[in-house]
Design a protein around this motif. Structure first.
Motif, PDB file in Angstrom:
ATOM      1  N   UNK A 123       0.417  -6.686   0.773  1.00 56.35           N
ATOM      2  CA  UNK A 123       0.701  -6.283   2.146  1.00 56.35           C
ATOM      3  C   UNK A 123       0.286  -4.851   2.380  1.00 56.35           C
ATOM      4  N   UNK A 124      -0.363  -4.618   3.506  1.00 54.52           N
ATOM      5  CA  UNK A 124      -0.740  -3.249   3.863  1.00 54.52           C
ATOM      6  C   UNK A 124      -0.913  -3.172   5.371  1.00 54.52           C
ATOM      7  N   UNK A 141       0.787  -1.216   0.000  1.00 53.06           N
ATOM      8  CA  UNK A 141       0.000   0.000   0.000  1.00 53.06           C
ATOM      9  C   UNK A 141       0.821   1.268   0.000  1.00 53.06           C
ATOM     10  N   UNK A 142       2.091   1.158   0.396  1.00 51.19           N
ATOM     11  CA  UNK A 142       2.942   2.344   0.496  1.00 51.19           C
ATOM     12  C   UNK A 142       4.393   1.923   0.358  1.00 51.19           C
ATOM     13  N   UNK A 143       5.220   2.820  -0.127  1.00 53.07           N
ATOM     14  CA  UNK A 143       6.652   2.532  -0.197  1.00 53.07           C
ATOM     15  C   UNK A 143       7.215   2.264   1.195  1.00 53.07           C
ATOM     16  N   UNK A 144       6.570   2.875   2.201  1.00 57.24           N
ATOM     17  CA  UNK A 144       7.052   2.689   3.571  1.00 57.24           C
ATOM     18  C   UNK A 144       6.845   1.251   4.069  1.00 57.24           C
ATOM     19  N   UNK A 145       6.109   0.436   3.301  1.00 58.54           N
ATOM     20  CA  UNK A 145       5.912  -0.979   3.665  1.00 58.54           C
ATOM     21  C   UNK A 145       7.046  -1.860   3.139  1.00 58.54           C
ATOM     22  N   UNK A 158      -0.817 -10.085   3.531  1.00 57.96           N
ATOM     23  CA  UNK A 158       0.169  -9.957   4.608  1.00 57.96           C
ATOM     24  C   UNK A 158      -0.209  -8.750   5.464  1.00 57.96           C
ATOM     25  N   UNK A 159      -0.744  -8.983   6.666  1.00 54.95           N
ATOM     26  CA  UNK A 159      -1.040  -7.857   7.551  1.00 54.95           C
ATOM     27  C   UNK A 159       0.278  -7.263   8.059  1.00 54.95           C
ATOM     28  N   UNK A 160       0.400  -5.955   8.041  1.00 56.31           N
ATOM     29  CA  UNK A 160       1.660  -5.324   8.450  1.00 56.31           C
ATOM     30  C   UNK A 160       1.505  -4.579   9.771  1.00 56.31           C
ATOM     31  N   UNK A 161       2.558  -4.619  10.559  1.00 54.76           N
ATOM     32  CA  UNK A 161       2.517  -4.060  11.920  1.00 54.76           C
ATOM     33  C   UNK A 161       2.812  -2.564  11.927  1.00 54.76           C
ATOM     34  N   UNK A 162       2.066  -1.798  11.177  1.00 51.75           N
ATOM     35  CA  UNK A 162       2.333  -0.373  11.096  1.00 51.75           C
ATOM     36  C   UNK A 162       1.679   0.390  12.240  1.00 51.75           C
ATOM     37  N   UNK A 163       0.520  -0.046  12.665  1.00 50.63           N
ATOM     38  CA  UNK A 163      -0.200   0.600  13.770  1.00 50.63           C
ATOM     39  C   UNK A 163      -0.850  -0.499  14.612  1.00 50.63           C
TER      40      UNK A 163
END
Ligand code: RP5
Length: 164
Positions: free
Chosen positions: A63-64, A9-13, A85-90
């Protein structure tokens, strides 16, 4: 197009999703990495999903983080298998886990662990090995090497543990 498309979803991923690309490359599977957002570039998400099958893609990995709709939106627009892929961003990734795994009946997303990009890559490889005997052999060899490492570790700790 590549056999597997890895979308985030984002380059930050990227750093969290890179292990999927690494394992696919190690196994000789071509993959393409894309940044496409279900919220910020919804039309691009639909276009990517709806044209992939005709372009030779076999599996999507998505992934997002946060309110993670990416895997579900991609899955809604293709009959290719989609691995989320669930990501641990928040919230430690729990928000993304629930958003990715709790798909309503009819549109499946095979969800791996929070930050489980390597397993997503491996699962995609297992799917592709259903009709690729050479790839199946490479996966077998990989498992064999993994088991060997565990046996070595077992020998090591047993030799170093205190004895009476
Ligand atoms: C999600 O929002 C992305 O997948 C990312 O995990 C999160 C934050 O994105 P940025 O604000 O860093 O672009 O859609």
């Amino acid at each position: 197009m590549a056999q597997v498309v890895i979308v985030m979803g984002s380059q930050s991923d990227y750093s969290l999703m890179e292990p999927a690309a690494t394992v696919l490359t190690e196994l000789g599977i071509s993959c393409e990495v894309r940044v496409v957002s279900a919220h910020r570039t919804p039309q691009r998400a639909v276009e990517l999903a709806s044209t992939a099958q005709d372009s030779g893609v076999r599996v999507f990995i998505c992934g997002a983080g946060g309110a993670a709709h990416l895997a579900g939106v991609i899955a809604a627009h293709t009959l290719l298998p989609v691995i989320g892929v669930p990501l641990s961003r928040t919230l430690g990734g729990l928000d993304s886990l629930y958003a990715t795994v709790q798909m309503p009946p009819g549109i499946p997303v095979a969800t791996v662990a929070i930050d489980g990009a390597q397993n997503a890559g491996l699962l995609a490889a297992h799917m592709m090995a259903l009709c690729d005997a050479d790839l199946l052999e490479r996966l077998r060899a990989r498992r064999g090497a993994m088991a060997e490492k565990v046996r070595d570790a077992d020998d090591d700790v047993r030799s170093r543990a205190p004895k009476v």
